[in-house]
Design an enzyme around this catalytic site. Structure first.
Site, PDB file in Angstrom:
ATOM      1  N   HIS A 105      33.412 -27.984 -33.651  1.00  0.00           N
ATOM      2  CA  HIS A 105      34.685 -27.514 -34.202  1.00  0.00           C
ATOM      3  C   HIS A 105      34.444 -26.984 -35.616  1.00  0.00           C
ATOM      4  O   HIS A 105      33.733 -27.618 -36.403  1.00  0.00           O
ATOM      5  CB  HIS A 105      35.695 -28.671 -34.235  1.00  0.00           C
ATOM      6  CG  HIS A 105      37.023 -28.241 -34.769  1.00  0.00           C
ATOM      7  ND1 HIS A 105      37.918 -27.516 -34.012  1.00  0.00           N
ATOM      8  CD2 HIS A 105      37.593 -28.393 -35.989  1.00  0.00           C
ATOM      9  CE1 HIS A 105      38.993 -27.248 -34.762  1.00  0.00           C
ATOM     10  NE2 HIS A 105      38.817 -27.781 -35.948  1.00  0.00           N
TER      11      HIS A 105
ATOM     12  N   THR B  67      37.273 -36.688 -26.544  1.00  0.00           N
ATOM     13  CA  THR B  67      38.144 -37.685 -25.922  1.00  0.00           C
ATOM     14  C   THR B  67      39.445 -36.975 -25.571  1.00  0.00           C
ATOM     15  O   THR B  67      39.538 -35.745 -25.708  1.00  0.00           O
ATOM     16  CB  THR B  67      38.408 -38.851 -26.887  1.00  0.00           C
ATOM     17  OG1 THR B  67      38.908 -38.303 -28.110  1.00  0.00           O
ATOM     18  CG2 THR B  67      37.138 -39.644 -27.186  1.00  0.00           C
TER      19      THR B  67
ATOM     20  N   MET C 182      37.861 -22.643 -25.132  1.00  0.00           N
ATOM     21  CA  MET C 182      39.189 -22.710 -25.726  1.00  0.00           C
ATOM     22  C   MET C 182      40.267 -23.235 -24.763  1.00  0.00           C
ATOM     23  O   MET C 182      41.427 -22.863 -24.859  1.00  0.00           O
ATOM     24  CB  MET C 182      39.588 -21.325 -26.275  1.00  0.00           C
ATOM     25  CG  MET C 182      38.600 -20.783 -27.308  1.00  0.00           C
ATOM     26  SD  MET C 182      38.139 -21.972 -28.616  1.00  0.00           S
ATOM     27  CE  MET C 182      39.314 -21.533 -29.883  1.00  0.00           C
TER      28      MET C 182
ATOM     29  N   GLU D 157      26.840 -24.113 -38.069  1.00  0.00           N
ATOM     30  CA  GLU D 157      27.101 -24.533 -36.684  1.00  0.00           C
ATOM     31  C   GLU D 157      25.842 -24.365 -35.838  1.00  0.00           C
ATOM     32  O   GLU D 157      25.491 -25.222 -35.032  1.00  0.00           O
ATOM     33  CB  GLU D 157      28.233 -23.692 -36.072  1.00  0.00           C
ATOM     34  CG  GLU D 157      29.594 -23.938 -36.691  1.00  0.00           C
ATOM     35  CD  GLU D 157      30.710 -23.204 -35.946  1.00  0.00           C
ATOM     36  OE1 GLU D 157      30.713 -23.202 -34.701  1.00  0.00           O
ATOM     37  OE2 GLU D 157      31.583 -22.614 -36.611  1.00  0.00           O
TER      38      GLU D 157
ATOM     39  N   SER E  23      27.877 -17.454 -29.507  1.00  0.00           N
ATOM     40  CA  SER E  23      26.759 -17.567 -30.462  1.00  0.00           C
ATOM     41  C   SER E  23      26.247 -19.006 -30.552  1.00  0.00           C
ATOM     42  O   SER E  23      25.040 -19.231 -30.706  1.00  0.00           O
ATOM     43  CB  SER E  23      27.151 -17.032 -31.841  1.00  0.00           C
ATOM     44  OG  SER E  23      28.026 -17.908 -32.506  1.00  0.00           O
ATOM     45  N   ASN E  24      27.123 -19.994 -30.445  1.00  0.00           N
ATOM     46  CA  ASN E  24      26.640 -21.387 -30.424  1.00  0.00           C
ATOM     47  C   ASN E  24      25.857 -21.668 -29.139  1.00  0.00           C
ATOM     48  O   ASN E  24      24.854 -22.381 -29.165  1.00  0.00           O
ATOM     49  CB  ASN E  24      27.804 -22.369 -30.573  1.00  0.00           C
ATOM     50  CG  ASN E  24      28.179 -22.562 -32.023  1.00  0.00           C
ATOM     51  OD1 ASN E  24      27.428 -23.180 -32.783  1.00  0.00           O
ATOM     52  ND2 ASN E  24      29.316 -22.003 -32.423  1.00  0.00           N
TER      53      ASN E  24
HETATM   54  C1  GAR Z   1      32.890 -21.381 -33.133  1.00  0.00           C
HETATM   55  O1  GAR Z   1      33.124 -21.202 -34.513  1.00  0.00           O
HETATM   56  C2  GAR Z   1      33.346 -22.743 -32.684  1.00  0.00           C
HETATM   57  O2  GAR Z   1      33.140 -23.753 -33.644  1.00  0.00           O
HETATM   58  C3  GAR Z   1      34.810 -22.507 -32.470  1.00  0.00           C
HETATM   59  O3  GAR Z   1      34.897 -21.236 -31.881  1.00  0.00           O
HETATM   60  C4  GAR Z   1      33.782 -20.457 -32.319  1.00  0.00           C
HETATM   61  C5  GAR Z   1      33.079 -19.931 -31.104  1.00  0.00           C
HETATM   62  O4  GAR Z   1      32.072 -19.030 -31.463  1.00  0.00           O
HETATM   63  N1  GAR Z   1      35.377 -23.513 -31.645  1.00  0.00           N
HETATM   64  C6  GAR Z   1      36.643 -23.937 -31.742  1.00  0.00           C
HETATM   65  O5  GAR Z   1      37.437 -23.474 -32.527  1.00  0.00           O
HETATM   66  C7  GAR Z   1      37.017 -25.055 -30.793  1.00  0.00           C
HETATM   67  N2  GAR Z   1      38.161 -25.754 -31.254  1.00  0.00           N
HETATM   68  P1  GAR Z   1      30.868 -18.739 -30.483  1.00  0.00           P
HETATM   69  O6  GAR Z   1      31.493 -18.362 -29.146  1.00  0.00           O
HETATM   70  O7  GAR Z   1      30.146 -17.591 -31.100  1.00  0.00           O
HETATM   71  O8  GAR Z   1      30.036 -19.966 -30.388  1.00  0.00           O
END
Ligand code: GAR
Length: 225
Positions: free
Chosen positions: A109, A141, A90, A174, A14-15
């Site tokens: 994050h 980093t 991930m 986000e 979704s991001n």
């Molecule tokens: C999002 O909430 C992102 O911030 C998180 O995983 C989700 C992915 O959603 N990321 C982490 O936890 C990284 N440490 P998405 O696939 O719908 O964007």
């Protein structure tokens, strides 16, 4: 020509979709030229294909990290990528990879870092009883969820919130924050300097949203009588 960005995903995407939508706007300072997933079953791959953006799988499972990262790096270089945006990606990247892409590699994050690095951020925020939670876009980093912060958006934690309700409130932010922060980086309005991120973008102050509830008898947030 606008700098070319790759979005790295592992799941829902979704991001990534929010970044693709922003990059379609004529004034956006970057082009999303490639989506890479380290998992073949990531739902986001179909979203990228539907949006007409080249989507590729570089499988991480079943091979050493060095081999995975070498293949990832080749895919990015072959596509002429300037910036890399991790969006629900991930896998932890090695210090060699993050050093090579330093200043050009960003992540989102789902917490107000440095609080709650790692997984299960919403459940941990609820368990800790924090009143503010949110999301952070930062340069990557070698430390996991540790890099210099580019932008943050805060949301209130409300009585009765469960993990899903809080996650949804954060996710909405986000999708607004990530395109703004990536745009600042890609246009040279946010950069790494001395281990910190400098932001010199118009409207940067709006990156923090911190609404307070109205309390009868007290002045409102704007300070009016
Ligand atoms: C999002 O909430 C992102 O911030 C998180 O995983 C989700 C992915 O959603 N990321 C982490 O936890 C990284 N440490 P998405 O696939 O719908 O964007």
């Amino acid at each position: 020509m606008r700098p070319r960005v790759a979005v790295l995903i592992s799941g829902r995407g979704s991001n990534m979709a929010a970044l693709l939508a922003a990059a379609r706007l004529p004034g956006f300072p970057a082009e999303v030229s490639l989506v890479v997933s380290n998992r073949p079953d990531a739902a986001g791959l179909a979203l990228a294909q539907a949006a007409g953006v080249p989507a590729q799988v570089v499988e991480s499972r079943g091979r050493p990290r060095e081999a995975f990262e070498a293949a990832l790096d080749s895919a990015l270089e072959a596509a002429g990528i300037r910036y890399v945006a991790l969006a629900g990606f991930m896998r932890v990247l090695s210090p060699a990879f993050t050093a090579k892409w330093e200043g050009r590699l960003v992540n989102i994050h789902p917490s107000l870092l440095p609080a709650f690095p790692g997984l299960d951020t919403h459940a941990r925020a609820l368990a800790a009883g924090v009143r503010l939670h949110g999301c952070t876009v930062h340069f990557v980093t070698s430390g996991v969820d540790e890099g210099p912060i580019i932008a943050q958006a805060a949301v209130p934690v409300l009585e009765g919130d469960d993990e899903a309700a809080l996650a949804a409130r954060v996710l909405q932010q986000e999708h607004l924050l990530y395109p703004a922060a990536l745009g600042w980086v890609a246009s040279g309005h946010a950069w790494l300097e001395g281990g910190r991120c400098i932001v010199a973008a118009k409207g940067a102050g709006a990156a923090l949203s911190n609404p307070l509830p109205d309390v009868p008898g007290l002045p409102t947030q704007a300070g009016s009588e």
